[in-house]
Design an enzyme around this catalytic site. Structure first.
Site, PDB file in Angstrom:
ATOM      1  N   HIS A 124       0.863  -1.180   0.000  1.00 28.99           N
ATOM      2  CA  HIS A 124       0.000   0.000   0.000  1.00 28.99           C
ATOM      3  C   HIS A 124       0.900   1.232   0.000  1.00 28.99           C
ATOM      4  O   HIS A 124       1.689   1.439   0.923  1.00 28.99           O
ATOM      5  CB  HIS A 124      -0.917   0.024   1.219  1.00 28.99           C
ATOM      6  CG  HIS A 124      -1.889   1.166   1.202  1.00 28.99           C
ATOM      7  ND1 HIS A 124      -3.152   1.068   0.657  1.00 28.99           N
ATOM      8  CD2 HIS A 124      -1.763   2.447   1.634  1.00 28.99           C
ATOM      9  CE1 HIS A 124      -3.771   2.234   0.766  1.00 28.99           C
ATOM     10  NE2 HIS A 124      -2.945   3.089   1.353  1.00 28.99           N
ATOM     11  N   CYS A 125       0.768   2.042  -1.032  1.00 26.58           N
ATOM     12  CA  CYS A 125       1.628   3.210  -1.198  1.00 26.58           C
ATOM     13  C   CYS A 125       0.864   4.464  -0.778  1.00 26.58           C
ATOM     14  O   CYS A 125      -0.176   4.791  -1.363  1.00 26.58           O
ATOM     15  CB  CYS A 125       2.096   3.332  -2.644  1.00 26.58           C
ATOM     16  SG  CYS A 125       3.204   4.731  -2.942  1.00 26.58           S
ATOM     17  N   VAL A 126       1.373   5.154   0.227  1.00 23.79           N
ATOM     18  CA  VAL A 126       0.699   6.362   0.706  1.00 23.79           C
ATOM     19  C   VAL A 126       0.804   7.495  -0.308  1.00 23.79           C
ATOM     20  O   VAL A 126      -0.021   8.415  -0.316  1.00 23.79           O
ATOM     21  CB  VAL A 126       1.276   6.812   2.054  1.00 23.79           C
ATOM     22  CG1 VAL A 126       1.004   5.773   3.124  1.00 23.79           C
ATOM     23  CG2 VAL A 126       2.775   7.080   1.955  1.00 23.79           C
TER      24      VAL A 126
END
Length: 232
Positions: free
Chosen positions: A154-156
């Site tokens: 999960h890439c912020v």
């Protein structure tokens, strides 16, 4: 011990809630960095150089063309990653066993009666949070609150999971970001060195600050992307 485990679970949940709330803020932060860099390259340094004539004008034209071309590709790939669904498990999906190969078909949606979830099996997995079976390389994302096909992470920065359907665009985003930041670093290098010279530097404090900040950001980003590519 039980209290410690409960505290850790609460902290993880709180962390995931914070990441959900960062969504629009991270997008605005990315656009802010792009805006500052655009101002430093186009309006502060190479836009005015178009009217200098000679070699300076030619270099300015080349830099501005490359800068805008890569910027369009960067923004296109970025918002494609943000807006593209990373891939979800189809509703009521169940794995089908291939008796001849002894494998599990991760894309077959046919019913498989009598199959029980087995946590010890590495072929058939079950997500107790989503209450459904999970195909191979599918993982539950606590931030998104769902299972993601071929989840990478999960890439912020893109406010989304990187999975089966948007992984290609994420790699393109990293590639174009590396090219753009490398170009910015090279284009502003001479202007950065001017900060440490004894000559008087033209421009206001704001323009000098944006140039310095853009060079530092571009140099750091290109360096980090290079290191992550080498050691990945």
């Amino acid at each position: 011990m039980h209290r410690s485990g409960t505290t850790m679970a609460w902290n993880v949940f709180k962390f995931c809630t914070v990441l959900r709330g960062l969504g629009s803020i991270m997008i605005l932060l990315v656009l802010g960095v792009v805006g500052v860099t655009y101002y430093a390259v186009v309006f502060t340094n190479y836009g005015p150089a178009l009217f200098d004539g000679g070699l300076h004008s030619f270099i300015a034209v080349v830099v501005l063309i490359l800068f805008h071309f890569l910027l369009v590709l960067l923004l296109w790939s970025y918002f494609t990653v943000v807006l593209t669904d990373s891939g979800t498990v189809p509703p009521n999906w169940k794995p089908a066993s291939d008796e001849e190969r002894g494998e599990v078909d991760p894309l077959n949606e046919s019913e498989f009666d009598g199959l029980q979830p087995d946590l010890s099996s590495q072929r058939i997995r079950y997500c107790w949070k989503c209450n459904q079976f999970k195909p191979p390389r599918c993982h539950h994302c606590s931030v998104c609150g769902r299972c993601v096909l071929k989840m990478d992470h999960h890439c912020v920065w893109v406010v989304n999971c990187v999975g089966a359907l948007n992984y290609k665009y994420f790699l393109l985003f990293l590639f174009y970001t590396f090219l753009e930041t490398s170009l910015v670093t090279l284009a502003l290098f001479s202007h950065f060195l001017a900060f440490f010279s004894d000559e008087e530097i033209p421009g206001t404090t704001a323009t000098l600050a944006t140039t310095f900040l853009s060079f530092g950001t571009g140099c750091s980003a290109s360096f980090l992307l290079t290191c992550s590519t080498i050691f990945s």
